[in-house]
Design a protein around this motif. Structure first.
Motif, short mmCIF file in Angstrom:
data_model
loop_
_atom_site.label_atom_id
_atom_site.label_comp_id
_atom_site.label_asym_id
_atom_site.label_seq_id
_atom_site.Cartn_x
_atom_site.Cartn_y
_atom_site.Cartn_z
N GLU A 1 107.60 36.59 71.97
CA GLU A 1 106.64 37.23 71.07
C GLU A 1 106.32 38.62 71.60
O GLU A 1 106.33 38.85 72.80
CB GLU A 1 105.36 36.40 71.02
N PRO A 2 106.00 39.55 70.74
CA PRO A 2 105.62 40.88 71.22
C PRO A 2 104.31 40.80 72.00
O PRO A 2 103.47 39.94 71.74
CB PRO A 2 105.45 41.70 69.94
N ARG A 3 104.18 41.69 72.99
CA ARG A 3 102.97 41.72 73.80
C ARG A 3 101.79 42.15 72.93
O ARG A 3 101.88 43.16 72.24
CB ARG A 3 103.15 42.66 74.98
N PRO A 4 100.69 41.41 72.96
CA PRO A 4 99.52 41.79 72.17
C PRO A 4 99.00 43.16 72.61
O PRO A 4 99.02 43.49 73.79
CB PRO A 4 98.50 40.70 72.46
N THR A 5 98.50 43.91 71.65
CA THR A 5 97.94 45.23 71.95
C THR A 5 96.78 45.11 72.92
O THR A 5 96.61 45.95 73.80
CB THR A 5 97.48 45.91 70.64
N ARG A 6 95.98 44.06 72.78
CA ARG A 6 94.84 43.85 73.68
C ARG A 6 95.30 43.75 75.13
O ARG A 6 94.65 44.28 76.03
CB ARG A 6 94.08 42.59 73.30
N LEU A 7 96.40 43.08 75.35
CA LEU A 7 96.93 42.92 76.70
C LEU A 7 97.42 44.26 77.24
O LEU A 7 97.18 44.60 78.40
CB LEU A 7 98.06 41.89 76.69
N THR A 8 98.07 45.03 76.41
CA THR A 8 98.56 46.35 76.82
C THR A 8 97.40 47.28 77.16
O THR A 8 97.44 47.99 78.17
CB THR A 8 99.44 46.97 75.71
N VAL A 9 96.36 47.26 76.35
CA VAL A 9 95.19 48.11 76.60
C VAL A 9 94.48 47.68 77.88
O VAL A 9 94.06 48.51 78.68
CB VAL A 9 94.24 48.12 75.39
N ALA A 10 94.36 46.37 78.09
CA ALA A 10 93.73 45.87 79.32
C ALA A 10 94.52 46.32 80.55
O ALA A 10 93.94 46.73 81.56
CB ALA A 10 93.61 44.35 79.29
N ALA A 11 95.84 46.26 80.45
CA ALA A 11 96.68 46.71 81.56
C ALA A 11 96.51 48.21 81.79
O ALA A 11 96.44 48.67 82.94
CB ALA A 11 98.14 46.38 81.28
N ALA A 12 96.42 48.97 80.71
CA ALA A 12 96.23 50.42 80.84
C ALA A 12 94.89 50.75 81.49
O ALA A 12 94.81 51.66 82.33
CB ALA A 12 96.34 51.08 79.47
N LEU A 13 93.85 50.03 81.13
CA LEU A 13 92.54 50.28 81.73
C LEU A 13 92.54 49.92 83.22
O LEU A 13 91.97 50.65 84.04
CB LEU A 13 91.46 49.49 80.99
#
Length: 149
Positions: free
Chosen positions: A15-27
């Motif tokens: 499944e594609p990585r959820p945007t929430r997970l990507t934003v959390a990683a960026a923060l």
């Protein structure tokens, strides 16, 4: 190792990585980079400047750089969807909240930094504990039961 262990899953199976997970990683990565920059600044100023206590400035700089490993490793783990990364990411945010509070108590230019740090920490916490993020990391509920979508 067997061929099954070495094979990678097809792109259609993942499944594609959820945007929430990507934003959390960026923060988390942003916090880690801020620690590296702050630690590097303290280290350089401790070695080349005129601090009150050179050894304390150098030790503080090295400590901040080493502490930066926690959010940076957590960010990498979140991007790679590793379940273990959620713990260090949450710990990083919880540790950031008292720092933000102390910055907010200052009568200086540290107040905007405290506001920014508090906002980033709270946003990252909300994103990390989100059910969609939990599912993407493969974290199961009590008793090993996967939560339904």
């Amino acid at each position: 190792m067997s061929a099954e262990q070495k094979s990678t899953p097809d792109a259609s199976d993942v499944e594609p990585r959820p945007t929430r997970l990507t934003v959390a990683a960026a923060l988390a990565a942003l916090e880690g980079l801020a620690l590296v920059v702050g630690g590097g600044y303290m280290l350089v100023m401790g070695l080349t400047g005129h601090p009150d206590d050179r050894s304390q400035a150098v030790t503080g700089g090295v400590t901040l750089i080493v502490l930066a490993l926690l959010p940076l490793l957590a960010a990498r783990g979140l991007l790679l969807r590793r379940g273990w990364s959620r713990g260090p990411a949450i710990i990083t945010q919880i540790m950031a909240l008292p720092v933000a509070y102390n910055l907010l108590q200052a009568d200086s230019l540290a107040i905007p930094g405290g506001i920014a740090l508090a906002a980033v920490a709270v946003a990252a916490l909300v994103l990390i504990v989100n059910p969609e993020t939990t599912r993407a990391l493969g974290i199961t509920g009590p008793g090993g039961v996967r939560e339904s979508k």
